[in-house]
Design a protein around this motif. Sequence first.
Motif, PDB file in Angstrom:
ATOM      1  N   THR A  32       0.568 -94.992  59.085  1.00 30.71           N
ATOM      2  CA  THR A  32      -0.615 -94.565  59.848  1.00 30.71           C
ATOM      3  C   THR A  32      -0.838 -93.070  59.685  1.00 30.71           C
ATOM      4  O   THR A  32      -1.981 -92.605  59.682  1.00 30.71           O
ATOM      5  N   VAL A  33       0.238 -92.316  59.535  1.00 32.78           N
ATOM      6  CA  VAL A  33       0.099 -90.878  59.272  1.00 32.78           C
ATOM      7  C   VAL A  33      -0.675 -90.672  57.972  1.00 32.78           C
ATOM      8  O   VAL A  33      -1.621 -89.878  57.908  1.00 32.78           O
ATOM      9  N   ASN A  34      -0.311 -91.399  56.938  1.00 31.79           N
ATOM     10  CA  ASN A  34      -0.994 -91.292  55.649  1.00 31.79           C
ATOM     11  C   ASN A  34      -2.485 -91.638  55.779  1.00 31.79           C
ATOM     12  O   ASN A  34      -3.350 -90.950  55.223  1.00 31.79           O
ATOM     13  N   ILE A  55       5.353 -90.344  51.773  1.00 27.53           N
ATOM     14  CA  ILE A  55       4.405 -91.351  52.272  1.00 27.53           C
ATOM     15  C   ILE A  55       3.160 -90.679  52.846  1.00 27.53           C
ATOM     16  O   ILE A  55       2.039 -91.133  52.628  1.00 27.53           O
ATOM     17  N   ALA A  56       3.331 -89.570  53.539  1.00 28.82           N
ATOM     18  CA  ALA A  56       2.178 -88.854  54.110  1.00 28.82           C
ATOM     19  C   ALA A  56       1.188 -88.444  53.032  1.00 28.82           C
ATOM     20  O   ALA A  56      -0.030 -88.444  53.254  1.00 28.82           O
ATOM     21  N   PHE A  57       1.696 -88.119  51.835  1.00 24.15           N
ATOM     22  CA  PHE A  57       0.836 -87.601  50.773  1.00 24.15           C
ATOM     23  C   PHE A  57       0.438 -88.649  49.735  1.00 24.15           C
ATOM     24  O   PHE A  57      -0.131 -88.303  48.698  1.00 24.15           O
ATOM     25  N   LEU A  58       0.682 -89.936  50.028  1.00 19.60           N
ATOM     26  CA  LEU A  58       0.250 -91.000  49.112  1.00 19.60           C
ATOM     27  C   LEU A  58      -1.256 -90.933  48.897  1.00 19.60           C
ATOM     28  O   LEU A  58      -2.033 -90.875  49.862  1.00 19.60           O
ATOM     29  N   ASP A  59      -1.681 -90.926  47.633  1.00 16.45           N
ATOM     30  CA  ASP A  59      -3.103 -90.935  47.272  1.00 16.45           C
ATOM     31  C   ASP A  59      -3.867 -89.693  47.735  1.00 16.45           C
ATOM     32  O   ASP A  59      -5.094 -89.726  47.876  1.00 16.45           O
TER      33      ASP A  59
END
Length: 249
Positions: free
Chosen positions: A108-110, A149-153
């Motif tokens: 959800t952070v991402n 995970i936060a910076f995925l995509d």
Amino acid sequence: MSRKKIIAGNWKMNKTPSEAVALINELKPLVANDEVDVVFCVPAISIIPCIEAAKGSNINIGAENMYFEESGAFTGEIAPNMLTDVGVKYVVIGHSERREYFAETDITVNKKVKKAFEHGITPIICCGESLEQREQGVTIDFIRQQIKIAFLDITAEQAKTAVIAYEPIWAIGTGKVATTEQAQEVCAAIRVCIAEIYDQATADAIRIQYGGSVTAASAPELFTQPDIDGGLVGGASLKPEFGKIVNYK
């Protein structure tokens, strides 16, 4: 490269709107320092009066949270365009209290980080380990996972403008502060992680804060570390002491 320090207050669930306005008026002259970016992240109900109160000063008003959908049947949530409509430029995402009490996850952070960038809001992305994780020696592994995970995509251009706040959970509101060496070690590891995901230029551009019982006494040593670009300040941001933290030199 030289990164402009960013010193943000996270007010959490404190101050009524009228009390918030009074606090901004008290702090305005104390935090007047154009050498650093000053942000007050305030409860949603206080955002509009705080933006009015901060007009003409160097204070930016941020939000403490937002949702990752544009609109819809999400009772009690706040959409990103609601924030931008009133002039909000920053939003805290993934604070450990949100994760612990309100079931926020790395996923959800991402989603929230992506949505913040879509709307031109700078996310202050929180990460940090528990006391058990530090004692087990998994601090860096755990935080690298949170960051990846936060910076995925998220593109490199977007990432360069993000703010990361390293807040060891065991140091939030406890009066315990990570030693300067501990704080610098983790912030440096976060920068290495960003360089691995993107490149060194992106890692050199991104600003990384330390948070967790920052005080006027601890700020100068913390903020002069090579990989610490300011602080996310809790309790002390509600007091005149915040002026000393902003003017730490």
